[in-house]
Design a protein around this motif. Structure first.
Motif, PDB file in Angstrom:
ATOM      1  N   ASN A   1      -4.143 -15.915 -10.602  1.00 16.65           N
ATOM      2  CA  ASN A   1      -2.623 -15.924 -11.011  1.00 16.65           C
ATOM      3  C   ASN A   1      -1.860 -15.055 -10.103  1.00 16.65           C
ATOM      4  O   ASN A   1      -0.763 -15.235  -9.596  1.00 16.65           O
ATOM      5  N   GLN A   2      -2.432 -13.998  -9.593  1.00 18.22           N
ATOM      6  CA  GLN A   2      -1.847 -13.057  -8.658  1.00 18.22           C
ATOM      7  C   GLN A   2      -2.509 -12.672  -7.522  1.00 18.22           C
ATOM      8  O   GLN A   2      -3.666 -12.803  -7.606  1.00 18.22           O
ATOM      9  N   PRO A   3      -1.924 -12.771  -6.302  1.00 15.44           N
ATOM     10  CA  PRO A   3      -2.609 -12.432  -5.231  1.00 15.44           C
ATOM     11  C   PRO A   3      -3.205 -10.922  -5.281  1.00 15.44           C
ATOM     12  O   PRO A   3      -2.513 -10.054  -5.947  1.00 15.44           O
ATOM     13  N   ASP A   4      -4.245 -10.839  -4.465  1.00 13.84           N
ATOM     14  CA  ASP A   4      -5.006  -9.299  -4.270  1.00 13.84           C
ATOM     15  C   ASP A   4      -4.001  -8.669  -3.782  1.00 13.84           C
ATOM     16  O   ASP A   4      -4.245  -7.146  -4.118  1.00 13.84           O
ATOM     17  N   ASN A   5      -2.830  -8.802  -3.231  1.00 10.95           N
ATOM     18  CA  ASN A   5      -1.975  -7.587  -2.584  1.00 10.95           C
ATOM     19  C   ASN A   5      -1.098  -7.449  -3.551  1.00 10.95           C
ATOM     20  O   ASN A   5      -0.262  -6.431  -3.188  1.00 10.95           O
ATOM     21  N   VAL A   6      -1.005  -7.556  -4.827  1.00 11.98           N
ATOM     22  CA  VAL A   6      -0.083  -6.986  -5.830  1.00 11.98           C
ATOM     23  C   VAL A   6      -0.181  -5.743  -6.034  1.00 11.98           C
ATOM     24  O   VAL A   6       1.009  -4.941  -5.973  1.00 11.98           O
ATOM     25  N   VAL A   7      -1.359  -5.156  -5.820  1.00 14.01           N
ATOM     26  CA  VAL A   7      -1.550  -3.725  -6.356  1.00 14.01           C
ATOM     27  C   VAL A   7      -1.179  -2.805  -5.149  1.00 14.01           C
ATOM     28  O   VAL A   7      -0.480  -1.912  -5.227  1.00 14.01           O
ATOM     29  N   ASP A   8      -1.393  -3.458  -3.950  1.00 12.51           N
ATOM     30  CA  ASP A   8      -0.775  -2.637  -2.544  1.00 12.51           C
ATOM     31  C   ASP A   8       0.531  -2.876  -2.620  1.00 12.51           C
ATOM     32  O   ASP A   8       1.151  -1.789  -2.117  1.00 12.51           O
ATOM     33  N   LEU A   9       1.170  -3.976  -3.014  1.00 15.74           N
ATOM     34  CA  LEU A   9       2.909  -4.055  -3.083  1.00 15.74           C
ATOM     35  C   LEU A   9       3.278  -3.069  -4.107  1.00 15.74           C
ATOM     36  O   LEU A   9       4.373  -2.437  -3.476  1.00 15.74           O
ATOM     37  N   MET A  10       2.911  -2.853  -5.167  1.00 18.34           N
ATOM     38  CA  MET A  10       3.310  -2.002  -5.993  1.00 18.34           C
ATOM     39  C   MET A  10       3.083  -0.516  -5.702  1.00 18.34           C
ATOM     40  O   MET A  10       4.115   0.579  -5.755  1.00 18.34           O
ATOM     41  N   LYS A  11       2.065  -0.195  -5.017  1.00 20.99           N
ATOM     42  CA  LYS A  11       1.887   0.951  -4.484  1.00 20.99           C
ATOM     43  C   LYS A  11       2.913   1.593  -3.326  1.00 20.99           C
ATOM     44  O   LYS A  11       3.437   2.478  -3.269  1.00 20.99           O
ATOM     45  N   ALA A  12       3.225   0.499  -2.438  1.00 12.91           N
ATOM     46  CA  ALA A  12       4.029   0.533  -1.342  1.00 12.91           C
ATOM     47  C   ALA A  12       5.393   0.801  -1.886  1.00 12.91           C
ATOM     48  O   ALA A  12       6.299   1.667  -1.633  1.00 12.91           O
ATOM     49  N   LEU A  13       5.983   0.087  -3.082  1.00  9.30           N
ATOM     50  CA  LEU A  13       7.101   0.211  -3.542  1.00  9.30           C
ATOM     51  C   LEU A  13       7.353   1.564  -4.261  1.00  9.30           C
ATOM     52  O   LEU A  13       8.498   2.251  -4.101  1.00  9.30           O
ATOM     53  N   GLU A  14       6.214   1.999  -4.941  1.00  7.18           N
ATOM     54  CA  GLU A  14       6.284   3.322  -5.457  1.00  7.18           C
ATOM     55  C   GLU A  14       6.480   4.365  -4.597  1.00  7.18           C
ATOM     56  O   GLU A  14       7.153   5.425  -4.520  1.00  7.18           O
ATOM     57  N   GLU A  15       5.794   4.223  -3.189  1.00  5.81           N
ATOM     58  CA  GLU A  15       6.221   5.229  -2.172  1.00  5.81           C
ATOM     59  C   GLU A  15       7.304   5.307  -1.628  1.00  5.81           C
ATOM     60  O   GLU A  15       7.972   6.419  -1.382  1.00  5.81           O
ATOM     61  N   SER A  16       7.938   3.904  -1.340  1.00  5.68           N
ATOM     62  CA  SER A  16       9.186   3.697  -0.856  1.00  5.68           C
ATOM     63  C   SER A  16      10.377   4.376  -1.826  1.00  5.68           C
ATOM     64  O   SER A  16      11.302   5.232  -1.531  1.00  5.68           O
ATOM     65  N   ILE A  17      10.057   4.482  -3.238  1.00  7.18           N
ATOM     66  CA  ILE A  17      11.046   4.976  -4.174  1.00  7.18           C
ATOM     67  C   ILE A  17      10.868   6.544  -4.040  1.00  7.18           C
ATOM     68  O   ILE A  17      11.872   7.435  -4.097  1.00  7.18           O
ATOM     69  N   LYS A  18       9.747   7.026  -3.898  1.00  9.84           N
ATOM     70  CA  LYS A  18       9.438   8.615  -3.726  1.00  9.84           C
ATOM     71  C   LYS A  18      10.265   9.028  -2.373  1.00  9.84           C
ATOM     72  O   LYS A  18      10.998  10.186  -2.672  1.00  9.84           O
ATOM     73  N   LYS A  19      10.231   8.185  -1.314  1.00  4.92           N
ATOM     74  CA  LYS A  19      10.665   8.749  -0.153  1.00  4.92           C
ATOM     75  C   LYS A  19      12.214   8.556  -0.027  1.00  4.92           C
ATOM     76  O   LYS A  19      13.005   9.351   0.459  1.00  4.92           O
ATOM     77  N   THR A  20      12.721   7.808  -0.759  1.00  8.36           N
ATOM     78  CA  THR A  20      14.270   7.380  -0.906  1.00  8.36           C
ATOM     79  C   THR A  20      14.786   8.084  -2.010  1.00  8.36           C
ATOM     80  O   THR A  20      16.122   8.133  -2.213  1.00  8.36           O
ATOM     81  N   LYS A  21      14.182   9.019  -2.793  1.00  6.43           N
ATOM     82  CA  LYS A  21      14.650   9.773  -3.935  1.00  6.43           C
ATOM     83  C   LYS A  21      15.366  10.821  -3.463  1.00  6.43           C
ATOM     84  O   LYS A  21      14.877  11.500  -2.513  1.00  6.43           O
ATOM     85  N   PRO A  22      16.544  11.116  -3.820  1.00  7.57           N
ATOM     86  CA  PRO A  22      17.322  12.179  -3.558  1.00  7.57           C
ATOM     87  C   PRO A  22      16.716  13.468  -3.642  1.00  7.57           C
ATOM     88  O   PRO A  22      16.205  13.592  -4.750  1.00  7.57           O
TER      89      PRO A  22
END
Length: 271
Positions: A235-256
């Motif tokens: 149902n979900q591609p194997d890269n979903v976890v990696d995608l979520m991790k990348a999004l979380e890292e992006s949020i951390k980097k863009t957090k003021p």
């Protein structure tokens, strides 16, 4: 039976309203291509060979390539006009010929013809006339935006229409490689070959012949189904976890970042 075309067949002053139905069907077993990693079906996208971008249907135009990388664009309205002009015409039987005069290489696809409303008597008239004369009708018809040459002939208790290729659609036999022009054959060789043909000659009974490959393939599929060897798509591609991790890292980097005001050094009292 699905109707693929409605129109009128005319010969002389006789007009016959008819419906066209496919007489044959593709019985091949359709296999899907899956991604080995997750068992999901493979998608195919239309992309531009120059921009390498995915192209939507509304961004596609039709064109004719008259020279390498040179095109004539064809407007949809112009194409529709030509199509409509041809489709409005009745199927005119041009003339009548003998079936044996047409080589099988010309035959393309078969359709059953059934009479339309009020056309039963004229339909029966054409069927009987063709049967008694031993002739077939040669006609033109527009099917799916392509003009076809066709023959109309009786088949058991119905009329059948078979589309045939135009002469320029049949490739020249001169282009076939390695065809021997003349070879010396002995009388014994010819007699033996003729005898073999005679021994293998029998009346044609189409029901005797089956598609052995299709039968074997279906048996293999059913055997695997019985052994419950089916696979399911993930149902979900194997890269979903990696995608979520990348999004979380992006949020951390863009957090003021919190700004800290510089500490003030206390002023010394004057003596």
């Amino acid at each position: 039976m699905h109707t693929v075309w409605k129109g009128t067949i005319s010969f002389g002053l006789v007009n016959i309203p008819v419906k066209l139905h496919s007489a044959t069907e593709d019985r091949d077993i359709k296999l899907r291509q899956l991604h080995k990693k997750c068992n999901n079906p493979i998608k195919y996208k239309k992309t531009c060979s120059h921009c390498n971008e995915e192209v939507k249907q509304e961004d596609i135009i039709m064109a004719y390539e008259y020279a390498p990388d040179k095109f004539i664009a064809l407007d949809k309205d112009d194409l529709d006009k030509i199509k409509n002009e041809q489709e409005e015409k009745a199927v005119d039987i041009i003339n009548f010929v003998k079936l044996e005069e047409i080589d099988p290489i010309y035959f393309d696809k078969s359709y059953y013809l059934s009479p339309g409303d009020g056309g039963s008597k004229a339909y029966a008239l054409l069927r009987r006339s063709l049967s008694d004369s031993g002739k077939i009708g040669l006609a033109k018809i527009m099917i799916r935006s392509k003009e076809k040459l066709a023959v109309i002939r009786p088949y058991n208790n119905t009329l059948i229409m078979e589309s045939i290729h135009y002469p320029d659609e049949v490739r020249s036999i001169g282009a076939v490689p390695n065809v021997p022009e003349s070879v010396e054959l002995s009388k014994k060789e010819l007699d033996t070959a003729t005898l073999l043909i005679d021994q293998l000659t029998e009346a044609f009974e189409p029901e005797k012949y089956t598609d052995d490959y299709r039968t074997a393939l279906m048996e293999l599929i059913q055997e695997k189904m019985a052994k419950e060897e089916g696979i399911e798509k993930k149902n979900q591609p194997d890269n979903v976890v990696d995608l979520m991790k990348a999004l979380e890292e992006s949020i951390k980097k863009t957090k003021p970042k919190k700004t800290t005001s510089p500490r003030k050094t206390p002023e010394r009292k004057k003596a």
